[in-house]
Structure formats: structure tokens, C-alpha cells
Scaffold this active site. Structure first.
Site, PDB file in Angstrom:
ATOM      1  N   ASN A 379      -7.949  -6.351   0.554  1.00  0.00           N
ATOM      2  CA  ASN A 379      -6.805  -7.261   0.600  1.00  0.00           C
ATOM      3  C   ASN A 379      -6.436  -7.534   2.051  1.00  0.00           C
ATOM      4  O   ASN A 379      -5.958  -6.635   2.734  1.00  0.00           O
ATOM      5  CB  ASN A 379      -5.593  -6.640  -0.096  1.00  0.00           C
ATOM      6  CG  ASN A 379      -4.347  -7.488   0.119  1.00  0.00           C
ATOM      7  OD1 ASN A 379      -4.255  -8.603  -0.389  1.00  0.00           O
ATOM      8  ND2 ASN A 379      -3.396  -6.985   0.904  1.00  0.00           N
ATOM      9  N   GLU A 380      -6.679  -8.712   2.496  1.00  0.00           N
ATOM     10  CA  GLU A 380      -6.368  -9.177   3.858  1.00  0.00           C
ATOM     11  C   GLU A 380      -6.491  -8.054   4.898  1.00  0.00           C
ATOM     12  O   GLU A 380      -5.628  -7.877   5.753  1.00  0.00           O
ATOM     13  CB  GLU A 380      -5.003  -9.899   3.931  1.00  0.00           C
ATOM     14  CG  GLU A 380      -3.783  -9.119   3.536  1.00  0.00           C
ATOM     15  CD  GLU A 380      -2.458  -9.848   3.811  1.00  0.00           C
ATOM     16  OE1 GLU A 380      -2.304 -11.012   3.386  1.00  0.00           O
ATOM     17  OE2 GLU A 380      -1.589  -9.247   4.450  1.00  0.00           O
TER      18      GLU A 380
HETATM   19  O1  AHR Z   1       2.808 -11.057  -0.969  1.00  0.00           O
HETATM   20  C1  AHR Z   1       3.427 -10.131  -0.152  1.00  0.00           C
HETATM   21  C2  AHR Z   1       2.456  -9.478   0.814  1.00  0.00           C
HETATM   22  O2  AHR Z   1       1.973 -10.428   1.696  1.00  0.00           O
HETATM   23  C3  AHR Z   1       1.216  -8.897   0.212  1.00  0.00           C
HETATM   24  O3  AHR Z   1       1.395  -7.617  -0.248  1.00  0.00           O
HETATM   25  C4  AHR Z   1       0.265  -8.895   1.358  1.00  0.00           C
HETATM   26  O4  AHR Z   1      -1.065  -8.991   0.921  1.00  0.00           O
HETATM   27  C5  AHR Z   1       0.718 -10.059   2.193  1.00  0.00           C
HETATM   28  O5  AHR Z   1       0.835  -9.733   3.509  1.00  0.00           O
END
Ligand code: AHR
Length: 655
Positions: A379-380
Site C-alpha cells: 500500500n503506497e
Molecule cells: O485513506 C487514508 C490514508 O491515505 C490511507 O490509509 C493511506 O493509504 C493514504 O495515505
């Protein structure tokens, strides 16, 4: 020669007062189209802002298993949300222990000790009160173990905030060891701030764990289920997929905090909760089984995301105060076991009921597979050598063992920059089927970037826009933000051959516990408050197609459009977005029109003031309005100020 009945005459329909110029013509070529993803609009679910515990997960007792701790939130402990009750001269104590737990994954439990006879017990205040409705059934359950002294039956009560009785039940007399006890409570009145009270009276010590209260009516009446009104609001979006469990929650605050799917399945009392990266507690009562079940219940594809063997780059931020420096990778010798966990997740979802993990799904009541087709890795994450090494290892095995699964990679938290470029480079090297882009930007950014995907290389990975939202002034859910998102969605739809999936983020936030703004749906213990952006998502999702038709849109500021055909119905669906503060007269020309109904369903979401938000618990200020209008191959129409207009024209011939 007379015209065929369905031939649409070139009758002009003038809905606006100012006649458009020819330069203001939107032209759709109904004969030219390209296939686009039929699964583009989905949802992003993460337990932040009390989205799961205290939210969608219907459990009404907070800290039911006494696992709250400082690690969740500095001011919390194992008795948070619990209070000792002493009545009628009774005296005693309420403490916690972990020396003889119900389960190794669920160590803490409460002990009520009655020293002076009377009434002694404990009371739970829920998540800022327990909302109950008169005449409805509530399922109470608990594990209890007598330690010494009295084995008298425990009384369970629902009380209002003043101590008034709403419902009461007496459990069976206590037997040896940890045993489950259940009761049904039917409150006599509706209140939003009830308390759950467990009472004993005679001297002795009794241990309690997993004190639980669920409405009998959960979504689809599932046991250990979801809050019906919230789940229905989500179902009404008709999302094509559900991403889970996040977001940052996936990779976690440190390696120990990565989301481990195996801790979230099986009987709830055996699951292993842990601190939530958003500074509260994850009970994981809404775990992977409930997630897959929910997807099935609402007809959405599951899109789980597993950690890429690294934790969040912002881990330990409260100590370091340095963003982006906290990423750690699992030791390489732990990677084979970790990769096996990922493979086991696929087996849990899709394997036969006779397989090791398929059998666990069957034990939970679902012998049939859940039809997992997509799986995100990471995730990112910050794209570092540590990340790349682990990502590659996971991907190589998944690709080999499960070529049927579309793996989604990650390209950082922003729409461009170092991680974005490095993530895309990896995607190219590995020929990844899809990557996950994220960006939260101003409404103007979305308007300025309507052409972003027009030039994406179609030979490269597809895009899953996994997190996006227009962040307006003070991060409010304004009409301005919603209209910018609508404009952007037309660009995603036009590029639906490369943007395969998209999910607004985040989905849910509880009022009073909101860690991130804006969100698609707000709620409290009794109400659900969809934003204007919710209507935009719903309109796009319910008016999706599988062919993007050729469209030419005049190059005017704050104007966007797309047009699709839905092959199941044959309908042509034209979406027009006007972000200007005044009405915009347009000529709309449908070339190659044949066999279309002479009338169209027109849905308009509009407001004069772009700054408005829909207020909680009051009638919405901005909502979709539907009416029928005559449809012709060429007509004039004035788009209202700040509006999304959807024209749905039925086909008269069977698809
Ligand atoms: O959507 C809120 C947050 O934003 C998520 O957890 C993260 O992946 C992003 O930075």
C-alpha cells in the site's frame, strides 16, 4: 416515405434560456467505441475513523475482550469503557488478569470480585453509548469462569444513562472452566446511550471475557455481522469491488503491526486483535471471513491488499517525527513463511473445502469459494531496495502458483515524483498486470488533470486508482469537490481501457472519531450521512458501461463529459459535468443514433452554491433529481451551474 417510429426526429429540445453556439457542441459518435473495464467503480474500506470497530462491525460493546492497552492509545488500559458497579450495599473490585486466558491470542480478561454481598458488577458504555431500539432483539454473549466462591447465575441488563431498566436476562448458573453463556435482550424503549451491565451478588470471584452484544438484525442477518443501515448505504452504491483492509492499516506501524490475515479468521474469541495504526484498537471481529462474505452479499469482487513484506514508511512517527523514514522489511529468512501466508489467503478464498485453508472457510460456514480474482501487494509503500526485493519475491511466487490472480502493485502515495516513477519502473520490469495509484488533491487539480490518462501507454500495466478524493478548503465534502470528482470520473471512464478500477477514499468516518477528512459516508451511533461525493460515486457506479463511445467535448473551462454503452441493457449513458458557477448551454449531437428510445432518463445533481455540504441528519441540500425528457439525435440543453447530468437513453433493440 414515413420515418420508422423509433427513428428519432431532429427535434430540438431547449432546456436553457441562452442558445448555445456551435462551438459549444458535445458530439458523441455512437458507432465508435472501445471496450472499457466493467468493474471500474468500487470502494476502499479501511478501519480508520472507527469505520470497523464502533462502525460497520455491529458489535455494541467497546473493549469486549479487555485487550485495550497503552499501545493502542496512551490513555487506554484493559478496563477502558468499563466501570465497576456497586449497588444495594454490595462491595467489590473490577480488575483484569491474563494468567489463565480464554485463548493464547486473547489473553486479558476481567475479574469481578464480590467482597460484601449486595449487587456488584461491571458496566460497559459502548462506543460513546449503546444505541438500542425498543422491541428489537439483541444477542448477548460472554465467556465466564468461576474462580472462587459463588457460582450464582449472572444477571445481564440494558440500562439507560440514568440506570433505568430497558431489558434484563439471567444467565445459566456458572459451570467450571471458561464456558459460553448467552441471552437475548429486548429493550422496552429506544435510547442512544444505553449501558450493558453484568451483575453478581454473592461473595466470590468470576472471570469474564468476550462480553458481546449484537443487534439480531445485522446486514443480511449474518452472525457476527455488520450494522444494517451502514452496510445497506454501502450496498446502495453498487460497488463492483471492495478493497480491504486499507490503506496504511495494511502495512502497519512497524513490522509487528502488519495486517496478518490469519489472525482475523476463525471464532472471534480466538482472533488476535492489535493496535490500529490510526491510534485505536482493531478487534478484527470484522476480519477476512466477514469481508469476503460482505463482498458476496453485495455482489462485489473482493480486492484484498496484503503487505509487501515491509511496514509503513511512517512507522514510529510519533517518536521520530520524521516522515518516510520508518520502513523496515521482514528479515529475508522470514519471507518464505510470509509468502506462504499470502498463498494461503488465496487458498482460503478459492481453495476446495477439502484443502487446509478452504476447510477453514467451510468451517466458518462457507464451503463454496469466494472467487478471488485480484490481489494487491503493498500500500503506497516507499519504493526502496528493501521494498523491491520483497515485492519481487512475493510476486514471482504468486505469478507462478496463481496465474489466474491479477496482482496489483503499488506506486507510492502521490500522482508523480520519486516513488511514483520508481514504482512504475518496477511495474515495467516485472510486466505487472496493474498498479495502484493514490492521490488526494484540490478540486482544481482534478479539473486540470482530465487528460492524465489519455496519454498512458496502453501496452503497460493497467491502473487501479485505489485512493483519491478532491480535498477542498478545510477538507470539507463540498459540492465543489464532488463536481470535480465527477469531472475526473468522466476522464476515468473515457480511459476505462487503462484505468480498470477506481475507489474514492476513505469510505467511512464516525462523527467524533474522525481521523481523516473528507470521507464518503459519515455516521454516528444512530444515523448515516452520505456526502454529495457519495451521490457522485453512486451515479457513476449505477450508470457504468462496458464500451466508451467516441466523444468530442468543447475545450471550455470546467466542462467534462463521457459517454458509454452498457451492453447488458443496450443503454447509451451520457455524463456531462459543468463546474462553472452559471448554467452552460450546450448542443448535444449523437451521431449514428439508431434504435434509440425517443425519451431519456435525465438525472441531475446540482446546486447554485459550490460551497455547500449536505448536513448530517437533515434533508440533503444537494441530491440527484430524476425526470424523463425527449431525446433526439441533436438537441440543446443547458447544464445547470455546478452540476453532474446523466442522460440514459434506452435502446429499442434487444442487445
Ligand atoms: O485513506 C487514508 C490514508 O491515505 C490511507 O490509509 C493511506 O493509504 C493514504 O495515505
Amino acid at each position: 416515405m414515413g420515418k420508422p417510429r423509433h427513428f428519432v426526429a431532429a427535434l430540438l429540445l431547449l432546456c436553457g434560456s441562452t442558445a448555445p453556439t456551435l462551438a459549444n457542441t458535445v458530439t458523441v459518435d455512437l458507432t465508435a467505441g472501445k471496450a472499457i473495464s466493467p468493474n471500474q467503480i468500487g470502494i476502499f474500506f479501511e478501519d480508520l475513523s472507527y469505520a470497523a470497530d464502533g462502525g460497520l462491525y455491529a458489535e455494541l460493546v467497546q473493549n469486549r475482550s479487555f485487550e485495550y492497552a497503552k499501545a493502542d492509545r496512551p490513555e487506554w488500559n484493559s478496563l477502558t469503557s468499563w466501570k465497576l458497579v456497586e449497588r444495594d450495599g454490595g462491595k467489590g473490585t473490577l480488575t483484569t488478569d491474563s494468567s489463565a486466558p480464554l485463548h493464547p491470542g486473547n489473553r486479558a480478561y476481567a475479574i469481578i470480585e464480590v467482597s460484601t454481598p449486595g449487587i456488584v458488577g461491571m458496566m460497559n458504555a459502548g462506543f460513546n453509548g449503546i444505541a438500542v431500539q425498543a422491541g428489537e432483539n439483541y444477542n448477548f454473549s460472554v465467556f465466564a469462569r468461576p474462580i472462587s466462591g459463588s457460582r450464582d447465575a449472572i444477571t445481564v441488563r440494558l440500562e439507560d444513562a440514568a440506570g433505568g431498566l430497558l431489558a434484563s436476562a439471567t444467565l445459566a448458573a456458572l459451570a467450571d472452566g471458561w464456558q459460553p453463556y448467552t441471552a437475548t435482550l429486548k429493550p422496552a424503549a429506544s435510547v442512544s446511550d444505553a449501558r450493558l451491565v453484568l451483575l453478581s451478588g454473592q461473595p466470590g470471584r468470576v472471570a469474564f471475557d468476550m462480553v458481546s452484544l449484537f443487534p439480531a438484525k445485522t446486514f443480511k442477518n449474518r452472525p457476527n455481522g455488520l450494522r444494517a443501515d451502514l452496510a445497506q448505504t454501502i450496498a446502495d452504491l453498487r460497488p463492483k469491488f471492495v478493497r480491504f483492509p486499507g490503506g496504511c492499516l495494511v502495512h502497519g506501524d512497524g513490522l509487528e503491526n502488519m495486517y496478518r490475515w490469519k489472525d482475523t479468521i476463525g471464532p472471534v474469541w480466538q482472533r488476535k486483535g492489535q493496535p490500529n495504526i490510526w491510534r485505536y484498537h482493531q478487534s478484527v471481529g470484522l476480519g477476512y471471513f466477514e469481508y469476503f462474505q460482505f463482498c458476496e452479499d453485495i455482489g462485489a469482487l473482493p480486492l484484498p491488499v496484503v503487505p509487501a513484506g515491509v511496514c509503513c514508511q511512517n512507522s514510529n512517527f510519533l517518536v521520530t517525527r520524521a516522515y518516510g523514514t520508518g520502513q523496515l522489511g521482514l528479515p529475508l529468512d522470514e519471507m518464505p513463511a510470509y509468502i506462504q501466508d499470502v498463498l494461503d489467503l488465496v487458498e482460503y478464498a478459492n481453495g476446495p473445502a477439502t484443502s487446509t485453508w478452504g476447510a477453514k472457510r467451510a468451517e466458518a460456514g462457507h464451503p463454496e469459494p469466494f472467487h478471488l480474482r485480484y490481489l494487491g501487494i503493498g500500500n503506497e509503500d516507499k519504493i526502496t531496495p528493501v521494498f523491491k526485493e520483497r515485492f519481487q519475491m512475493i510476486y514471482a511466487v504468486l505469478k507462478e502458483k496463481h496465474p489466474e490472480i491479477t496482482v496489483v502493485g503499488t506506486v507510492g502515495p502521490f500522482p508523480d515524483g520519486e516513488d511514483f516513477d520508481a514504482g512504475w519502473k518496477i511495474a515495467g520490469e516485472l510486466c505487472l498486470p496493474m498498479v495502484d495509484e493514490h492521490y488526494y488533491k484540490s478540486p482544481q487539480w482534478f479539473w486540470d488533470n482530465l487528460r492524465r490518462y489519455d496519454t498512458y501507454d496502453r501496452a503497460k500495466s493497467k491502473v487501479y486508482l485505489g485512493e483519491y478524493a478532491a480535498h477542498d478548503d478545510k477538507r470539507r465534502s463540498t459540492l465543489r469537490a464532488a463536481i470535480a470528482e465527477a469531472a475526473y470520473l468522466t476522464s476515468l471512464e473515457r480511459n476505462g481501457d487503462v484505468v480498470a478500477m477506481a475507489s474514492y477514499a476513505p469510505l467511512l468516518a464516525k462523527r467524533g472519531n474522525t481521523h481523516w477528512s473528507p470521507n464518503l459516508i459519515y455516521f454516528d451511533n444512530t444515523g448515516v450521512f452520505p456526502t454529495i461525493s457519495y451521490h457522485v460515486q453512486q451515479l457513476f457506479s449505477r450508470n457504468a458501461g462496458d464500451t466508451a463511445l467516441g466523444i468530442s467535448v468543447p475545450n471550455l473551462p470546467a466542462l467534462a463529459a463521457s459517454c458509454v454503452r452498457d451492453s447488458a441493457s443496450g443503454d447509451i449513458i451520457l455524463k456531462l459535468v459543468n463546474g462553472a458557477p452559471e448554467a452552460r448551454p450546450l448542443r448535444i449531437s449523437l451521431t449514428g443514433a439508431a434504435n434509440l428510445s425517443p425519451s431519456a432518463e435525465m438525472t441531475v445533481l446540482a446546486g447554485d452554491d459550490a460551497d455547500v455540504v449536505n448536513p448530517d441528519g437533515k434533508p440533503p441540500v444537494v441530491f440527484p433529481v430524476v425526470r424523463m425528457i425527449p431525446a433526439t439525435p441533436a438537441f440543446e440543453h443547458a447544464l445547470p451551474a455546478n452540476s453532474l447530468t446523466i442522460l440514459r437513453i434506452k435502446s429499442l433493440s434487444k442487445p
